[in-house]
Design an enzyme around this catalytic site. Sequence first.
Site, PDB file in Angstrom:
ATOM      1  N   SER A  96       1.096  -1.462   0.043  1.00 22.95           N
ATOM      2  CA  SER A  96       0.226  -0.022  -0.441  1.00 22.95           C
ATOM      3  C   SER A  96       1.112   1.232  -0.021  1.00 22.95           C
ATOM      4  O   SER A  96       1.803   1.381  -1.001  1.00 22.95           O
ATOM      5  CB  SER A  96      -1.326  -0.454   1.449  1.00 22.95           C
ATOM      6  OG  SER A  96      -1.895   0.207   1.023  1.00 22.95           O
ATOM      7  N   ASP A 217      -9.843  -5.572  -4.717  1.00 22.38           N
ATOM      8  CA  ASP A 217      -9.885  -4.762  -3.282  1.00 22.38           C
ATOM      9  C   ASP A 217     -10.490  -3.666  -3.207  1.00 22.38           C
ATOM     10  O   ASP A 217     -10.334  -2.354  -3.753  1.00 22.38           O
ATOM     11  CB  ASP A 217      -8.084  -4.042  -3.352  1.00 22.38           C
ATOM     12  CG  ASP A 217      -7.405  -3.570  -2.540  1.00 22.38           C
ATOM     13  OD1 ASP A 217      -8.510  -2.640  -1.816  1.00 22.38           O
ATOM     14  OD2 ASP A 217      -6.610  -3.236  -2.622  1.00 22.38           O
ATOM     15  N   HIS A 246      -7.100  -5.904   0.443  1.00 23.19           N
ATOM     16  CA  HIS A 246      -6.515  -4.770  -0.048  1.00 23.19           C
ATOM     17  C   HIS A 246      -4.909  -5.429   1.308  1.00 23.19           C
ATOM     18  O   HIS A 246      -3.898  -5.549   0.763  1.00 23.19           O
ATOM     19  CB  HIS A 246      -6.574  -3.752   1.239  1.00 23.19           C
ATOM     20  CG  HIS A 246      -5.701  -2.474   0.556  1.00 23.19           C
ATOM     21  ND1 HIS A 246      -5.068  -2.609  -0.124  1.00 23.19           N
ATOM     22  CD2 HIS A 246      -5.334  -2.313   1.787  1.00 23.19           C
ATOM     23  CE1 HIS A 246      -4.438  -1.301  -0.724  1.00 23.19           C
ATOM     24  NE2 HIS A 246      -4.161  -1.067   1.208  1.00 23.19           N
TER      25      HIS A 246
END
Length: 266
Positions: A96, A217, A246
Amino acid sequence: MSSLILDALNVRVQGQGDKVLVFAHGVGTDQSAWQRILPFFTPYYRVILFDLVCAGSVNPDYFNFRRYTNLEAYVDDLLNILDTLGVDRCFYVGHSVSAMIGILASIRRPELFIKLILIGASPRFLNDEDYHGGFELEEIESVFKAMEANYEAWVNGFAPLAVGADVPLAVREFTRTLFNMRPDITLFVSRTVFNSDLRGILGLVKVPCCIIQTSKDVSVPASVAEYLKNHLGGENTVETLRTEGHLPHLSAPAMLAPVIKRALSR
């Protein structure tokens, strides 16, 4: 740089091997998010783990609200860690926001990185003309308001949504690390991340990349992985995991690890 940063950000070095592999977690987790991934790599790599300064496992006094207003300050931390440990070449796995931190670090110091593995990466979360980031501004603002109004309720609602897959253990783990964060820090960092737009620098990335995306996601639509593939400046590939969520390192480590291993061997 003294060893202060190693202590402050809980830097750990595990495993054996000549090659260095860095694992960097995303917002809302800490380095423990990699615990089910590590056994696949520690027999073959010297693995470096650390916590982002915003993580709940780090003393919140280290979080400087004036300094961490953009991702470059996090890049400074990453490079300081690697320099302090004497690392001159490494593989980098970032989840991320840490995927984007790795991208920025590779632009600044391309010789330091052999390859970037980018999990759930997004250069911009907000939709724009001819770009689908996944969120409208009004949606993001409502998330921030929910965080401010009742952090506990927001965490309990967001954690299962982010994990996606029906993996209660992963939801509990993500919930735990979100609650470990100080709410004002979570909100501040979330604003920083969601207001970031790194699309304009993607072409400067010359280090090879592997983009890993799950099939669904809630935070990063599949179109973003394709956008990265088409705009990163170096060689890159996209791998799609047949799972949702995610945080595949929490929810599907046995599925994710072979994909990372394959990417590292190419």
